[in-house]
Design an enzyme around this catalytic site. Structure first.
Site, PDB file in Angstrom:
ATOM      1  N   HIS A 292       0.831  -1.201   0.000  1.00 37.85           N
ATOM      2  CA  HIS A 292       0.000   0.000   0.000  1.00 37.85           C
ATOM      3  C   HIS A 292       0.869   1.256   0.000  1.00 37.85           C
ATOM      4  O   HIS A 292       2.063   1.196   0.311  1.00 37.85           O
ATOM      5  CB  HIS A 292      -0.909   0.028   1.237  1.00 37.85           C
ATOM      6  CG  HIS A 292      -2.091  -0.892   1.121  1.00 37.85           C
ATOM      7  ND1 HIS A 292      -2.015  -2.230   1.427  1.00 37.85           N
ATOM      8  CD2 HIS A 292      -3.372  -0.663   0.712  1.00 37.85           C
ATOM      9  CE1 HIS A 292      -3.194  -2.791   1.219  1.00 37.85           C
ATOM     10  NE2 HIS A 292      -4.032  -1.870   0.780  1.00 37.85           N
TER      11      HIS A 292
ATOM     12  N   LYS B 153      -0.740   5.051   4.458  1.00 36.78           N
ATOM     13  CA  LYS B 153      -1.722   4.163   5.109  1.00 36.78           C
ATOM     14  C   LYS B 153      -1.362   4.009   6.584  1.00 36.78           C
ATOM     15  O   LYS B 153      -0.207   3.740   6.916  1.00 36.78           O
ATOM     16  CB  LYS B 153      -1.737   2.807   4.407  1.00 36.78           C
ATOM     17  CG  LYS B 153      -2.778   1.843   4.963  1.00 36.78           C
ATOM     18  CD  LYS B 153      -2.931   0.631   4.070  1.00 36.78           C
ATOM     19  CE  LYS B 153      -3.880  -0.396   4.662  1.00 36.78           C
ATOM     20  NZ  LYS B 153      -5.242   0.104   4.869  1.00 36.78           N
TER      21      LYS B 153
HETATM   22  P1  NAP Z   1      -7.210   9.686   4.366  1.00 36.69           P
HETATM   23  O1  NAP Z   1      -6.905  10.306   3.039  1.00 36.69           O
HETATM   24  O2  NAP Z   1      -6.293   9.947   5.533  1.00 36.69           O
HETATM   25  O3  NAP Z   1      -8.701  10.135   4.742  1.00 36.69           O
HETATM   26  C1  NAP Z   1      -9.285  10.026   6.007  1.00 36.69           C
HETATM   27  C2  NAP Z   1     -10.025  11.340   6.253  1.00 36.69           C
HETATM   28  O4  NAP Z   1     -10.878  11.190   7.372  1.00 36.69           O
HETATM   29  C3  NAP Z   1      -9.062  12.501   6.552  1.00 36.69           C
HETATM   30  O5  NAP Z   1      -9.454  13.632   5.799  1.00 36.69           O
HETATM   31  C4  NAP Z   1      -9.306  12.702   8.043  1.00 36.69           C
HETATM   32  O6  NAP Z   1      -9.043  14.021   8.473  1.00 36.69           O
HETATM   33  C5  NAP Z   1     -10.780  12.387   8.136  1.00 36.69           C
HETATM   34  N1  NAP Z   1     -11.287  12.257   9.490  1.00 36.69           N
HETATM   35  C6  NAP Z   1     -10.592  11.972  10.629  1.00 36.69           C
HETATM   36  N2  NAP Z   1     -11.443  11.984  11.681  1.00 36.69           N
HETATM   37  C7  NAP Z   1     -12.673  12.284  11.199  1.00 36.69           C
HETATM   38  C8  NAP Z   1     -13.955  12.460  11.810  1.00 36.69           C
HETATM   39  N3  NAP Z   1     -14.123  12.346  13.137  1.00 36.69           N
HETATM   40  N4  NAP Z   1     -15.017  12.764  11.012  1.00 36.69           N
HETATM   41  C9  NAP Z   1     -14.858  12.899   9.699  1.00 36.69           C
HETATM   42  N5  NAP Z   1     -13.666  12.774   9.060  1.00 36.69           N
HETATM   43  C10 NAP Z   1     -12.590  12.440   9.809  1.00 36.69           C
HETATM   44  O7  NAP Z   1      -7.314   8.105   4.230  1.00 36.69           O
HETATM   45  P2  NAP Z   1      -7.825   7.244   2.969  1.00 36.69           P
HETATM   46  O8  NAP Z   1      -6.667   6.815   2.157  1.00 36.69           O
HETATM   47  O9  NAP Z   1      -8.980   7.946   2.323  1.00 36.69           O
HETATM   48  O10 NAP Z   1      -8.332   5.941   3.719  1.00 36.69           O
HETATM   49  C11 NAP Z   1      -9.378   6.012   4.679  1.00 36.69           C
HETATM   50  C12 NAP Z   1      -9.612   4.633   5.261  1.00 36.69           C
HETATM   51  O11 NAP Z   1     -10.167   3.779   4.259  1.00 36.69           O
HETATM   52  C13 NAP Z   1      -8.356   3.912   5.772  1.00 36.69           C
HETATM   53  O12 NAP Z   1      -8.662   3.219   6.958  1.00 36.69           O
HETATM   54  C14 NAP Z   1      -8.027   2.937   4.653  1.00 36.69           C
HETATM   55  O13 NAP Z   1      -7.334   1.794   5.108  1.00 36.69           O
HETATM   56  C15 NAP Z   1      -9.420   2.574   4.205  1.00 36.69           C
HETATM   57  N6  NAP Z   1      -9.558   2.029   2.852  1.00 36.69           N
HETATM   58  C16 NAP Z   1     -10.496   1.075   2.707  1.00 36.69           C
HETATM   59  C17 NAP Z   1     -10.779   0.570   1.455  1.00 36.69           C
HETATM   60  C18 NAP Z   1     -11.856  -0.471   1.319  1.00 36.69           C
HETATM   61  O14 NAP Z   1     -12.119  -0.928   0.200  1.00 36.69           O
HETATM   62  N7  NAP Z   1     -12.520  -0.843   2.404  1.00 36.69           N
HETATM   63  C19 NAP Z   1     -10.082   1.041   0.346  1.00 36.69           C
HETATM   64  C20 NAP Z   1      -9.130   2.029   0.518  1.00 36.69           C
HETATM   65  C21 NAP Z   1      -8.880   2.545   1.790  1.00 36.69           C
HETATM   66  P3  NAP Z   1      -7.568  14.331   9.149  1.00 36.69           P
HETATM   67  O15 NAP Z   1      -6.588  14.138   8.046  1.00 36.69           O
HETATM   68  O16 NAP Z   1      -7.729  15.739   9.613  1.00 36.69           O
HETATM   69  O17 NAP Z   1      -7.411  13.325  10.269  1.00 36.69           O
END
Ligand code: NAP
Length: 222
Positions: free
Chosen positions: A131, A135
Site C-alpha cells: 500500500h 496508510k
Molecule cells: P485519508 O486520506 O487519511 O482520509 C481520512 C479522512 O478522514 C481525513 O481527511 C481525516 O481528516 C478524516 N477524518 C478523521 N477523523 C474524522 C472524523 N471524526 N469525522 C470525519 N472525518 C474524519 O485516508 P484514505 O486513504 O482515504 O483511507 C481512509 C480509510 O479507508 C483507511 O482506513 C483505509 O485503510 C481505508 N480504505 C479502505 C478501502 C476499502 O475498500 N474498504 C479502500 C481504501 C482505503 P484528518 O486528516 O484531519 O485526520
C-alpha cells in the site's frame, strides 16, 4: 432517493465516494464531514439514511456508534478499528444496520473467494500486501480478512502476512501458495480508487435490507 452523508469526505477515499454518490442514480449527497471541512458527522445525521465512513482507525468506531444511535445505517470502509466493538454496538441498535468491508473492490473479494477454494488443497501460503506510504494500519484489513478466510478453509494454520509501504502504490495483494514442486500465485491490483466505488454504491443500496444488524464482507452482497 437515498440520502447519503460521507465521513472523511476530504480524504483520498472519502472525496472519491462523494463524487460517486453525487453521480449515482437514486442517491443524494446529503453532507460531507471532515475536520478539514470544519463539519462534524453528528451535525449531519438528521434526515440522512446512510453514512459512508472512510476516516481513520481512531474515529471509525465512534462514528459507527453515533450513526446507529441516531437510527442511520453505516457503510464502513475504514480499516484497523475494533470490529468486535462495532459488532456489539450494532447488536444494541434498534433499527439501523452496519455493513463493513475491508475491501470494496470486486477483484479483491474474488481473490479472497478463490484463496478459500485453494486453501484445503494447498494449506501453506503467505500473504503479501502493498500500500501507499500514508496508510495508517498494517497489516491491511484486506490481508487480515484474507488470512482469516484461508485459516478457516485450510485447517486453521495461521499464515504470515508481509506489509510493504511505499510511495507510488495504491493497494495491492498477492497470495502465494506453496506445495511440493509447485507454487500458485493470486494477485489483485487496485490501480485507482475508482475500483472501490461500485462496491461502495452497492453497499449503500443494500445496507437497509440486510438480515443482520452487523455484516462484514462484500461477498455477502454478491
Ligand atoms: P485519508 O486520506 O487519511 O482520509 C481520512 C479522512 O478522514 C481525513 O481527511 C481525516 O481528516 C478524516 N477524518 C478523521 N477523523 C474524522 C472524523 N471524526 N469525522 C470525519 N472525518 C474524519 O485516508 P484514505 O486513504 O482515504 O483511507 C481512509 C480509510 O479507508 C483507511 O482506513 C483505509 O485503510 C481505508 N480504505 C479502505 C478501502 C476499502 O475498500 N474498504 C479502500 C481504501 C482505503 P484528518 O486528516 O484531519 O485526520
Amino acid at each position: 432517493m437515498i440520502r447519503v452523508a460521507v465521513a472523511g469526505a476530504a480524504g483520498r477515499m472519502g472525496a472519491t465516494v462523494c463524487g460517486a454518490v453525487a453521480g449515482a442514480e437514486g442517491m443524494e449527497l446529503a453532507g460531507r464531514a471532515d475536520p478539514a471541512l470544519g463539519v462534524e458527522l453528528v451535525d449531519l445525521l438528521r434526515g440522512v439514511d446512510v453514512v459512508v465512513d472512510f476516516t481513520v482507525p481512531d474515529t471509525a468506531l465512534g462514528n459507527v456508534q453515533a450513526c446507529l444511535e441516531a437510527g442511520v445505517h453505516a457503510v464502513v470502509g475504514t480499516t484497523g478499528f475494533d470490529l468486535d466493538a462495532a459488532r456489539r454496538a450494532a447488536a444494541k441498535s434498534a433499527s439501523a444496520n452496519c455493513f463493513v468491508a475491508p475491501n470494496f473492490a470486486i477483484g479483491a473479494v474474488l481473490l479472497m473467494m478463490v484463496a478459500q477454494t485453494i486453501a484445503p488443497h494447498m494449506p501453506e501460503c503467505e500473504v503479501i500486501e502493498l500500500h501507499h506510504d500514508r496508510k495508517l494500519d498494517a497489516p491491511s484489513g484486506t490481508a487480515k480478512r484474507t488470512q482469516e478466510l484461508i485459516d478457516a478453509a485450510g485447517g486453521n494454520v495461521h499464515q504470515p502476512i508481509h506489509s510493504v509501504r511505499l510511495p507510488g502504490i495504491v493497494a495491492h495483494q498477492e497470495v502465494i501458495f506453496g506445495g511440493e514442486g509447485q507454487t500458485l500465485s493470486l494477485r489483485h491490483d487496485s490501480i485507482d480508487r475508482s475500483s472501490f466505488m461500485p462496491g461502495v454504491l452497492l453497499a449503500v443500496r443494500r445496507v437497509a435490507e440486510l438480515p443482520d444488524r452487523f455484516t462484514v464482507g462484500l461477498e455477502k452482497l454478491l
